[in-house]
Motif scaffolding. Structure first.
Motif, mmCIF file in Angstrom:
data_model
loop_
_atom_site.group_PDB
_atom_site.id
_atom_site.type_symbol
_atom_site.label_atom_id
_atom_site.label_comp_id
_atom_site.label_asym_id
_atom_site.label_seq_id
_atom_site.Cartn_x
_atom_site.Cartn_y
_atom_site.Cartn_z
ATOM 1 N N SER A 164 0.562 -1.103 0.401
ATOM 2 C CA SER A 164 0.101 0.246 -0.194
ATOM 3 C C SER A 164 0.458 1.451 0.367
ATOM 4 C CB SER A 164 -0.928 0.091 1.340
ATOM 5 O OG SER A 164 -0.503 -0.269 2.472
ATOM 6 N N GLU A 165 2.358 0.934 0.462
ATOM 7 C CA GLU A 165 3.220 2.569 0.856
ATOM 8 C C GLU A 165 4.374 2.046 0.109
ATOM 9 O OE1 GLU A 165 3.212 3.685 4.870
ATOM 10 O OE2 GLU A 165 0.867 4.237 4.405
ATOM 11 N N LYS A 166 5.037 2.992 -0.643
ATOM 12 C CA LYS A 166 6.504 2.562 -1.181
ATOM 13 C C LYS A 166 7.332 4.119 -0.606
ATOM 14 C CE LYS A 166 4.332 0.336 -5.576
ATOM 15 N NZ LYS A 166 4.976 0.216 -6.703
ATOM 16 N N ASP A 167 8.470 3.663 -0.786
ATOM 17 C CA ASP A 167 9.748 4.236 -0.221
ATOM 18 C C ASP A 167 11.240 4.467 -0.962
ATOM 19 O OD1 ASP A 167 11.172 2.540 0.828
ATOM 20 O OD2 ASP A 167 10.010 2.931 3.096
ATOM 21 N N ALA A 168 12.249 4.867 -1.176
ATOM 22 C CA ALA A 168 12.839 5.361 -1.897
ATOM 23 C C ALA A 168 14.035 3.933 -1.864
ATOM 24 C CB ALA A 168 13.954 6.084 -1.764
ATOM 25 N N VAL A 169 13.590 3.431 -0.349
ATOM 26 C CA VAL A 169 14.435 2.107 -0.241
ATOM 27 C C VAL A 169 13.781 0.621 -0.570
ATOM 28 C CG1 VAL A 169 16.339 3.048 1.061
ATOM 29 C CG2 VAL A 169 14.257 2.901 2.310
ATOM 30 N N GLY A 170 12.032 0.926 -0.873
ATOM 31 C CA GLY A 170 11.957 -0.375 -0.530
ATOM 32 C C GLY A 170 11.632 -1.214 1.106
ATOM 33 N N SER A 171 11.428 0.005 1.974
ATOM 34 C CA SER A 171 11.153 -0.817 3.170
ATOM 35 C C SER A 171 10.230 -1.820 3.728
ATOM 36 C CB SER A 171 11.028 0.394 4.545
ATOM 37 O OG SER A 171 9.890 1.006 4.113
ATOM 38 N N SER A 172 9.181 -1.211 2.568
ATOM 39 C CA SER A 172 8.179 -3.123 2.598
ATOM 40 C C SER A 172 8.694 -3.623 2.393
ATOM 41 C CB SER A 172 6.856 -2.279 2.536
ATOM 42 O OG SER A 172 7.272 -2.442 0.892
ATOM 43 N N ALA A 173 9.679 -4.591 1.511
ATOM 44 C CA ALA A 173 10.103 -5.693 1.132
ATOM 45 C C ALA A 173 10.322 -6.965 2.045
ATOM 46 C CB ALA A 173 10.690 -5.311 0.129
#
Length: 329
Positions: free
Chosen positions: A83-92
């Motif tokens: 549902s959310e993304k960021d520059a370092v793909g922390s939800s991965a």
């Protein structure tokens, strides 16, 4: 010795004879079926460019898993849409990320189903690349070694969630060695790595970008995925992965690269996987919907060709259809 003494048609005279001398077969346990899991509730949303393939929320995913198991499919490949993304793909690598939750849910339903976790960052980064991006005077650069640290965290979190196989698809240099070391240090020495060893920068991935919401927001992936013109380079990539501890090798895409599949099969003894990718699937579906082809015949001949080229396993969006046809005989 030649005709008329030699008559090759003698062994084609009946269905029984043809079956007796058949060199290659396709079986349901050859298939790994992808599944796309997304955050939210009550979601079963068909992917417009991939008819018959859906986004599933965790609460609805059981429907898809139940059908796969009922058809005899023994393995699934999990892709997550966060549902959310960021520059370092922390939800991965979040322990409560969508992939980790999906793995736990699948294993709670069917402990013996082999769950393969796709290990990459592209679905989870806001820029859509498979690693950490740094901006330089020359433009954007994918930082190979910094990306490895995040990929290791992702792999370990997936193994902790219950994944049976880690399948890194990022094509960073040294990714197999880094993940192997990370898994071993975390106590997961028994978890095998199914490496996307030979992954080309291919136009055949188009529909997948919609499915995984992973299109790059700038540039392309040609600095880390392989040039479609190269085959000897594929051997170098595979050799590196073997030396780094890969347990499976993979060629992606499949159909346009069966020569590469054969090259790897002739040289290496590790189990070999081929990915029958999204555009290969979508082109068949589109032609079948127009009535231009016999879908069953085309799909089964394509899968047979991949096996004949040397693949042991096939990741395919046709898995459910093909399993059903095999049941029907």
């Amino acid at each position: 010795m030649a005709y008329p003494l030699v008559r090759h048609r003698r062994l084609r005279n009946s269905a029984g004879l043809r079956s007796m001398v058949r060199e290659t077969s396709v079986e349901v346990n050859d298939f790994i079926a992808p599944i796309f899991v997304t955050e939210g509730n009550g979601i079963k949303e068909e992917i417009s460019s991939m008819p018959g393939v859906y986004h599933w929320s965790l609460d609805n995913m059981e429907e898809e898993i139940n059908e796969m198991v009922s058809l005899g499919i023994q393995s699934v490949l999990v892709f997550g849409v966060p549902s959310e993304k960021d520059a370092v793909g922390s939800s991965a690598y979040d322990e409560n990320g969508i992939v980790q939750k999906a793995i736990r849910r699948i294993k709670s339903l069917y402990p013996d189903l082999v769950v393969v976790a796709d290990t990459c960052l592209c679905q989870f980064t806001d820029h859509g690349h498979c690693g950490v991006v740094h901006t330089t005077e020359c433009g954007a650069d994918i930082d190979n070694d910094e990306s490895l640290a995040l990929l290791v965290k992702t792999a370990v979190s997936q193994a902790k969630a219950g994944a049976d196989i880690i399948a890194p698809s990022n094509m960073m240099d040294g990714f197999v060695a880094a993940i192997r070391e990370g898994l071993d240090e975390a106590g997961y020495k028994h978890i095998p790595i199914m490496s996307y060893s030979v992954k080309y920068s291919s136009a055949y991935y188009g529909p997948f970008r919609e499915a995984a919401h992973s299109s790059p927001q700038f540039g392309d992936r040609k600095t880390y995925q392989m040039d479609p013109a190269n085959s000897r380079e594929a051997l170098r990539e595979a050799e590196s992965d073997i030396a780094e501890g890969a347990d499976f090798l993979m060629v992606k895409p499949g159909l346009a690269y069966l020569d590469v599949v054969r090259m790897l099969r002739d040289r290496y003894n590790l189990p070999l996987v081929v990915y029958n990718v999204s555009a290969e699937y979508s082109m068949v579906k589109a032609a079948a919907m127009q009535g231009w082809i016999d879908e069953r015949a085309i799909v089964m001949e394509t899968l047979l060709g991949m096996k004949r080229a040397g693949a042991d396993l096939i990741i395919t969006y046709h898995a459910k259809d093909a399993a059903r046809w095999l049941q029907q005989g």
